[in-house]
Scaffold this motif. Structure first.
Motif, PDB file in Angstrom:
ATOM      1  N   ASP A 100       0.854  -1.184   0.000  1.00  0.00           N
ATOM      2  CA  ASP A 100       0.000   0.000   0.000  1.00  0.00           C
ATOM      3  C   ASP A 100       0.894   1.239   0.000  1.00  0.00           C
ATOM      4  OD1 ASP A 100      -2.492   1.009  -0.157  1.00  0.00           O
ATOM      5  OD2 ASP A 100      -3.200   0.234   1.758  1.00  0.00           O
ATOM      6  N   ASP A 101       1.763   1.335  -1.026  1.00  0.00           N
ATOM      7  CA  ASP A 101       2.775   2.394  -1.033  1.00  0.00           C
ATOM      8  C   ASP A 101       2.191   3.786  -1.250  1.00  0.00           C
ATOM      9  OD1 ASP A 101       2.093   1.713  -3.598  1.00  0.00           O
ATOM     10  OD2 ASP A 101       4.128   1.720  -4.386  1.00  0.00           O
ATOM     11  N   GLN A 102       1.121   3.886  -2.062  1.00  0.00           N
ATOM     12  CA  GLN A 102       0.523   5.198  -2.297  1.00  0.00           C
ATOM     13  C   GLN A 102      -0.174   5.726  -1.043  1.00  0.00           C
ATOM     14  OE1 GLN A 102       1.032   7.101  -5.054  1.00  0.00           O
ATOM     15  NE2 GLN A 102       2.428   5.420  -5.541  1.00  0.00           N
ATOM     16  N   ALA A 103      -0.755   4.809  -0.276  1.00  0.00           N
ATOM     17  CA  ALA A 103      -1.359   5.211   1.000  1.00  0.00           C
ATOM     18  C   ALA A 103      -0.281   5.715   1.955  1.00  0.00           C
ATOM     19  CB  ALA A 103      -2.113   4.038   1.619  1.00  0.00           C
ATOM     20  N   TYR A 104       0.912   5.103   1.878  1.00  0.00           N
ATOM     21  CA  TYR A 104       2.013   5.535   2.748  1.00  0.00           C
ATOM     22  C   TYR A 104       2.509   6.928   2.343  1.00  0.00           C
ATOM     23  CZ  TYR A 104       6.467   5.764   5.141  1.00  0.00           C
ATOM     24  OH  TYR A 104       7.524   6.164   5.917  1.00  0.00           O
ATOM     25  N   ILE A 105       2.587   7.182   1.039  1.00  0.00           N
ATOM     26  CA  ILE A 105       3.004   8.513   0.565  1.00  0.00           C
ATOM     27  C   ILE A 105       2.024   9.568   1.050  1.00  0.00           C
ATOM     28  CG2 ILE A 105       3.191   9.948  -1.517  1.00  0.00           C
ATOM     29  CD1 ILE A 105       4.483   7.567  -2.904  1.00  0.00           C
ATOM     30  N   THR A 262       0.085  -3.563   4.352  1.00  0.00           N
ATOM     31  CA  THR A 262      -0.846  -2.455   4.542  1.00  0.00           C
ATOM     32  C   THR A 262      -0.106  -1.185   4.955  1.00  0.00           C
ATOM     33  OG1 THR A 262      -1.168  -2.942   6.883  1.00  0.00           O
ATOM     34  CG2 THR A 262      -2.592  -4.102   5.303  1.00  0.00           C
ATOM     35  N   LEU A 263      -0.858  -0.092   5.065  1.00  0.00           N
ATOM     36  CA  LEU A 263      -0.292   1.168   5.534  1.00  0.00           C
ATOM     37  C   LEU A 263       0.295   1.001   6.931  1.00  0.00           C
ATOM     38  CD1 LEU A 263       0.208   4.216   5.487  1.00  0.00           C
ATOM     39  CD2 LEU A 263      -2.176   4.552   6.171  1.00  0.00           C
ATOM     40  N   GLN A 264      -0.401   0.266   7.794  1.00  0.00           N
ATOM     41  CA  GLN A 264       0.098   0.042   9.148  1.00  0.00           C
ATOM     42  C   GLN A 264       1.416  -0.726   9.134  1.00  0.00           C
ATOM     43  OE1 GLN A 264      -1.215   1.585  11.766  1.00  0.00           O
ATOM     44  NE2 GLN A 264      -2.643   2.450  10.257  1.00  0.00           N
ATOM     45  N   ASP A 265       1.537  -1.679   8.208  1.00  0.00           N
ATOM     46  CA  ASP A 265       2.802  -2.414   8.069  1.00  0.00           C
ATOM     47  C   ASP A 265       3.922  -1.468   7.656  1.00  0.00           C
ATOM     48  OD1 ASP A 265       1.713  -4.952   8.654  1.00  0.00           O
ATOM     49  OD2 ASP A 265       1.012  -5.169   6.593  1.00  0.00           O
ATOM     50  N   LYS A 268       5.434   0.525  10.377  1.00  0.00           N
ATOM     51  CA  LYS A 268       6.259  -0.221  11.322  1.00  0.00           C
ATOM     52  C   LYS A 268       7.694  -0.429  10.827  1.00  0.00           C
ATOM     53  CE  LYS A 268       2.295  -2.786  13.129  1.00  0.00           C
ATOM     54  NZ  LYS A 268       1.606  -4.113  13.119  1.00  0.00           N
ATOM     55  N   ILE A 269       7.899  -0.281   9.515  1.00  0.00           N
ATOM     56  CA  ILE A 269       9.245  -0.473   8.965  1.00  0.00           C
ATOM     57  C   ILE A 269      10.084   0.757   9.278  1.00  0.00           C
ATOM     58  CG2 ILE A 269      10.589  -0.914   6.880  1.00  0.00           C
ATOM     59  CD1 ILE A 269       8.014  -2.031   5.619  1.00  0.00           C
ATOM     60  N   LYS A 270      11.191   0.563   9.976  1.00  0.00           N
ATOM     61  CA  LYS A 270      12.038   1.675  10.398  1.00  0.00           C
ATOM     62  C   LYS A 270      13.326   1.719   9.590  1.00  0.00           C
ATOM     63  CE  LYS A 270       9.053   2.592  13.628  1.00  0.00           C
ATOM     64  NZ  LYS A 270       8.118   3.726  13.443  1.00  0.00           N
ATOM     65  N   LEU A 271      13.663   2.923   9.143  1.00  0.00           N
ATOM     66  CA  LEU A 271      14.918   3.128   8.423  1.00  0.00           C
ATOM     67  C   LEU A 271      15.980   3.608   9.408  1.00  0.00           C
ATOM     68  CD1 LEU A 271      13.545   4.938   5.241  1.00  0.00           C
ATOM     69  CD2 LEU A 271      14.257   2.568   5.416  1.00  0.00           C
ATOM     70  N   GLU A 272      17.076   2.866   9.486  1.00  0.00           N
ATOM     71  CA  GLU A 272      18.185   3.240  10.363  1.00  0.00           C
ATOM     72  C   GLU A 272      19.443   3.354   9.515  1.00  0.00           C
ATOM     73  OE1 GLU A 272      18.410   0.346  13.432  1.00  0.00           O
ATOM     74  OE2 GLU A 272      16.532   0.968  14.388  1.00  0.00           O
ATOM     75  N   ALA A 273      19.821   4.610   9.214  1.00  0.00           N
ATOM     76  CA  ALA A 273      20.942   4.875   8.289  1.00  0.00           C
ATOM     77  C   ALA A 273      20.627   4.180   6.959  1.00  0.00           C
ATOM     78  CB  ALA A 273      22.255   4.397   8.885  1.00  0.00           C
ATOM     79  N   GLU A 274      21.480   3.250   6.535  1.00  0.00           N
ATOM     80  CA  GLU A 274      21.238   2.539   5.284  1.00  0.00           C
ATOM     81  C   GLU A 274      20.487   1.224   5.497  1.00  0.00           C
ATOM     82  OE1 GLU A 274      21.906   3.754   2.223  1.00  0.00           O
ATOM     83  OE2 GLU A 274      22.421   5.555   3.343  1.00  0.00           O
ATOM     84  N   ASP A 275      20.247   0.879   6.754  1.00  0.00           N
ATOM     85  CA  ASP A 275      19.579  -0.383   7.065  1.00  0.00           C
ATOM     86  C   ASP A 275      18.089  -0.178   7.301  1.00  0.00           C
ATOM     87  OD1 ASP A 275      21.925  -1.863   6.911  1.00  0.00           O
ATOM     88  OD2 ASP A 275      22.455  -1.380   8.979  1.00  0.00           O
ATOM     89  N   VAL A 276      17.339  -1.249   7.098  1.00  0.00           N
ATOM     90  CA  VAL A 276      15.909  -1.226   7.349  1.00  0.00           C
ATOM     91  C   VAL A 276      15.610  -2.238   8.441  1.00  0.00           C
ATOM     92  CG1 VAL A 276      13.637  -1.633   6.373  1.00  0.00           C
ATOM     93  CG2 VAL A 276      15.384  -0.538   4.996  1.00  0.00           C
ATOM     94  N   LYS A 277      14.937  -1.787   9.475  1.00  0.00           N
ATOM     95  CA  LYS A 277      14.599  -2.666  10.599  1.00  0.00           C
ATOM     96  C   LYS A 277      13.167  -3.148  10.431  1.00  0.00           C
ATOM     97  CE  LYS A 277      14.823  -2.765  15.656  1.00  0.00           C
ATOM     98  NZ  LYS A 277      15.974  -3.568  15.949  1.00  0.00           N
ATOM     99  N   LEU A 278      13.007  -4.485  10.357  1.00  0.00           N
ATOM    100  CA  LEU A 278      11.691  -5.076  10.163  1.00  0.00           C
ATOM    101  C   LEU A 278      11.108  -5.569  11.481  1.00  0.00           C
ATOM    102  CD1 LEU A 278      12.332  -7.239   6.974  1.00  0.00           C
ATOM    103  CD2 LEU A 278      11.507  -4.892   7.100  1.00  0.00           C
ATOM    104  N   THR A 279       9.811  -5.459  11.607  1.00  0.00           N
ATOM    105  CA  THR A 279       9.124  -6.008  12.764  1.00  0.00           C
ATOM    106  C   THR A 279       8.712  -7.445  12.444  1.00  0.00           C
ATOM    107  OG1 THR A 279       6.978  -5.272  11.955  1.00  0.00           O
ATOM    108  CG2 THR A 279       8.215  -3.733  13.353  1.00  0.00           C
TER     109      THR A 279
END
Length: 409
Positions: A100-105, A262-265, A268-279
């Motif tokens: 749901d990338d457009q919802a995130y934008i 989804t948008l909620q997902d 929850k995805i966190k960007l840390e510098a060049e890394d992405v932290k997944l739940t």
């Protein structure tokens, strides 16, 4: 009351995904609990815990088709198996997770407007009014605009029209926010769609007849019947990588619904510098996408071995030592030299080997056992047959003697 009459013997209650009597997709429940355990205990401990979790669901054998390449021959001779990136699969929707990338934008832009002082009670050249903000907030995202539902336009177009009435400074700020939203979205999308999983695929045929009748698989994956199919025995306990294999083997789910974040997902995805932290919840959906395919592929009866980056150290050039070969089936159009090589290898290793023959009565194959001795005899009579077609008796006799001397030696 009579439920027990229809259930098979199991070491687990039917409510447990470990039971062969579990109602539903046991592999989904497996992934949920497996991922939770990985986050809690790490991959090595989790694989110990889940070693016997799929015992009652595992088939006795799995089949894998190979094209006639040096890599395929190397795979069976070295007793290993190659794992591919999902990006290399022939189906672009395979392992593809929609988002749901457009919802995130939209969420990103509205959140930035509120947090950067770009919203006020009344409209100004440098701010949005509460009414303008509400119009944007409740507008449909791109692709979901429906005139019959009373939508006036989608989010991006409404935002553009509003910006046309504002100052250049406001327009530049909103443009900068939009660019940041796209960049942030792309990083998250790329992180999910490029997770370093490696996969190899098998078919679960219940008997040899399924292998005979499923000519589509031979055409697609054994390069138009010129390759071969290997039957692996799932005696996993004897493998040095038994934990990885047992916890990585899962059946594919065939469905018309595409897995989706989804948008909620996304939030929850966190960007840390060049890394992405997944739940855990996001990783579960990504993992399930790896075993989800369109229902039109159901004829493959597919199982997959999935290895994550946590186990990459066990792989060498994307290969891993694999299970014992129970039998090899050669395609009906396989090259004679490749056939000889595989038959010789199979006999040395004590592996049953069969060649496929095209049926003259049905759309199917049938298999007959083959050996180096039978190959030699077949070749001998084939050459004799060719000789008998020579009209010149002297030439025919001379060639006959050469053939007999060659095969007698």
């Amino acid at each position: 009351m009579y439920k027990f009459l229809f259930e098979k013997e199991s070491a687990h209650p039917s409510e447990s995904f470990k039971s062969r009597n579990f109602k539903g997709k046991w592999q989904k429940k497996f992934i949920d609990e497996f991922v939770d355990s990985v986050f809690k205990f790490g991959i090595d401990k989790t694989q110990e815990i889940f070693f016997n979790a799929s015992n009652e669901h595992l088939p006795s054998y799995l089949y894998k088709f190979f094209p006639p390449t040096i890599h395929s021959l190397s795979s069976i001779q070295n007793k290993n198996i190659f794992l591919s990136s999902p990006k290399d699969f022939n189906d672009p929707f395979d392992s593809y997770i929609c988002m749901d990338d457009q919802a995130y934008i939209k969420f990103y832009i509205l959140d930035a407007i509120e947090n950067n002082g770009l919203k006020s009670k009344k409209s100004t050249p440098d701010t949005l009014s509460e009414n303008e903000f509400e119009t944007l907030k409740y507008s449909p995202i791109q692709g979901r605009y429906r005139e019959e539902l009373g939508h006036s336009d989608d989010f991006q177009r409404i935002l553009y029209r509003i910006c046309e009435e504002k100052s250049k400074q406001f327009y530049f700020k909103l443009n900068s926010i939009s660019v940041s939203a796209e960049r942030d979205k792309d990083k998250k999308v790329n992180a999910i769609r490029n997770l370093p999983f490696r996969i190899t695929c098998f078919s679960n045929f219940t008997n040899e007849e399924e292998l005979e009748t499923n000519t589509t698989m031979w055409s697609h994956y054994a390069q138009s019947h010129t390759g071969f199919c290997v039957k692996y025995s799932l005696n996993i306990e004897n493998s040095i990588y038994s934990n990885i294999i047992k916890c990585g083997l899962l059946p594919v789910i065939y469905t018309s619904r595409v897995p989706k974040l989804t948008l909620q997902d996304f939030k929850k995805i966190k960007l840390e510098a060049e890394d992405v932290k997944l739940t855990p919840s996001v990783l579960k959906k990504a993992y399930k996408a790896l075993i989800t395919k369109s229902k039109f592929w159901s004829y493959e009866n597919e199982w997959r071995l999935i290895i994550s980056k946590d186990n990459e150290i066990q792989m060498s050039s994307n290969t891993i030592p694999f299970l014992n070969i129970d039998a090899i089936y050669l395609g009906c159009k396989i090259d004679q030299n490749i056939k000889k090589s595989i038959v010789k290898f199979a006999e040395t290793e004590g592996i049953c080997i069969f060649e496929a023959v095209q049926s003259d009565e049905q759309f199917k194959l049938y298999f007959r056992e083959i050996s180096t001795k039978k190959l030699k005899i077949n070749e001998f009579y084939s050459k004799l047959y060719e000789c008998n077609r020579i009209k010149d008796e002297n030439i025919k006799n001379r060639k006959m003697r050469l053939i007999k001397e060659t095969f007698d030696s």
